[in-house]
Enzyme design. Structure first.
Site, PDB file in Angstrom:
ATOM      1  N   SER A   4     129.680 -29.327  36.681  1.00 58.09           N
ATOM      2  CA  SER A   4     129.024 -30.155  35.665  1.00 58.09           C
ATOM      3  C   SER A   4     129.061 -29.469  34.309  1.00 58.09           C
ATOM      4  CB  SER A   4     127.576 -30.374  36.100  1.00 58.09           C
ATOM      5  OG  SER A   4     126.786 -30.822  35.027  1.00 58.09           O
ATOM      6  N   TYR A  60     118.764 -26.827  39.891  1.00 60.20           N
ATOM      7  CA  TYR A  60     119.972 -27.639  40.110  1.00 60.20           C
ATOM      8  C   TYR A  60     121.145 -27.087  39.307  1.00 60.20           C
ATOM      9  CZ  TYR A  60     123.401 -31.162  38.986  1.00 60.20           C
ATOM     10  OH  TYR A  60     124.596 -31.789  38.742  1.00 60.20           O
ATOM     11  N   LYS A  78     124.953 -25.139  40.372  1.00 58.43           N
ATOM     12  CA  LYS A  78     126.340 -25.431  39.947  1.00 58.43           C
ATOM     13  C   LYS A  78     127.013 -24.150  39.450  1.00 58.43           C
ATOM     14  CE  LYS A  78     126.535 -29.702  41.051  1.00 58.43           C
ATOM     15  NZ  LYS A  78     127.337 -30.098  42.206  1.00 58.43           N
TER      16      LYS A  78
END
Ligand code: UFG
Length: 344
Positions: free
Chosen positions: A127, A152, A156
């Site tokens: 992302s 979160y 990544k």
């Protein structure tokens, strides 16, 4: 029979659109999904679009023995696209261990199983969140990784490192890290699309649910940012364009077209659009009004980010081609279809 590809999280939003494009390109698709944030009906949608029913196994990627059994049941899997992950920023702050376990362990299971079954490569869903607020816009792949603002986001970053370290240690497979900007829209057939559970956190599902009357009003989070109209800027990319990038990445990887065992690509349009511009575009594209009001900033939001997609354009040979208006119209068509089917 085409080459066999495993898609984890293939019943999800981006995964389902990628399953369609892989099947259209002649690949044979095996989907593993635990349906924690999706529905088995999505498999029917994929089948209606492509005329081919992908193999489907309801399974959690954290279940390593279960995953080993999947590789054994479907011999000759050549590549993996790993979408399966928990992805709600706010929830990750509340339940960090859930996020670290789900997102890290599932990846490590796959990386450990790949050599056992001679899998040639893995595409990992990363992302633009890894860039935080970039110092230079548009942001390219060489920009520094900024400290994550949520567990979160941190998963990544850590997952990217896990893949990188594994390849550098001499793993017998290749990897491509794809950094998505903001995927929106739905398949033009409206057979598949984004289906958030509960109150949507992301802009487009909240906007389309407001436009159809499920929500009263869309809140615009802040109009005092240092941007032309004061609202945040993002790079909104059509989900089908995004899905097609995965097909190209997969071919590149398993046919060893690159000199490098690991590559990283930004997947965006290169165009920054503000929240207020997006609302205007939606109203113009669909003729439907979106009641909205300006409220305070949302904690943790990046002020502005959009991609420099040149590396993906030139090296991957992929470019986002759908217009914003067509993409927003596809999101609306999907919302209307959900209403017709009585789902929402
Ligand atoms: N927004 C609103 N109102 C809403 C929802 C969103 O104004 O009801 C605004 C946000 O403030 C932001 C823009 O719309 O400016 C886009 O918000 P999204 O939540 O749709 O997307 P984000 O860019 O915040 O989130 C994306 C991904 C996440 C990722 C995050 C990291 O969806 O997975 O980028 O920045 F973690």
């Amino acid at each position: 029979m085409g080459k066999r590809i495993l898609i984890t999280g293939g019943a999800g939003y981006i995964g389902s659109h990628t399953a369609v494009e892989l099947q259209n390109a002649g690949y044979e698709v095996v989907i593993v999904d635990n349906l924690s944030n999706s529905n088995e009906n999505v498999i029917d949608g994929i089948t209606r679009i492509t005329g081919i029913r992908p193999a489907f196994e309801k399974l959690d990627c954290n279940d390593k023995e279960g995953m080993r059994a999947v590789f054994a049941k479907y011999p000759g899997i050549e590549g993996i696209i790993h979408f399966a992950a928990s992805k709600a920023v706010g929830e990750s702050v509340q339940k960090p261990l859930l996020y670290y376990r789900n997102n890290l362990v599932s990846l490590m299971n796959l990386l450990e199983l790949m050599p056992e079954f001679d899998v040639k490569g893995i595409v990992f869903s990363s992302s633009c969140t890894v860039y935080g607020q970039p110092d230079i816009l548009p942001v390219d792949e060489s920009a520094p990784i900024k400290p994550a603002l949520s567990p979160y986001g941190n998963t990544k970053q850590i997952c990217e490192e896990i893949v990188r370290d594994t390849i550098h240690a001499g793993a017998p497979f290749r990897a491509i890290l794809l950094r998505y900007f903001n995927p929106i829209g739905a398949h033009p057939s409206a057979e598949i699309g984004e289906l958030p559970l509960g109150v949507p956190q992301n802009l487009i599902p909240y906007l389309t649910q407001t436009a159809i009357g499920i929500r009263q009003e869309l809140s615009v989070f802040g109009n005092d940012y240092n941007t032309p109209d004061g609202s945040c800027i993002r790079d909104y990319i059509n989900v089908v364009d995004l899905a097609k990038a995965h097909v190209i990445a997969m071919g590149r990887m398993i046919e060893k077209k690159s000199e490098n065992n690991i590559e990283t690509f930004n997947l965006g349009t290169g165009r920054g659009v503000s929240v207020l511009e997006l609302i205007n575009s939606f109203e113009r594209a669909t003729g439907v009004k979106v009641p909205h009001k300006i409220v305070g900033r949302r904690e943790g939001d990046i002020e502005q980010v959009w991609a420099n997609p040149e590396y993906a354009n030139n090296v991957l040979g992929w470019k986002a081609v759908e217009t914003l208006d067509d993409t927003l119209a596809s999101a609306w068509k999907w919302q209307v279809r959900l209403r017709e089917k009585g789902i929402m």
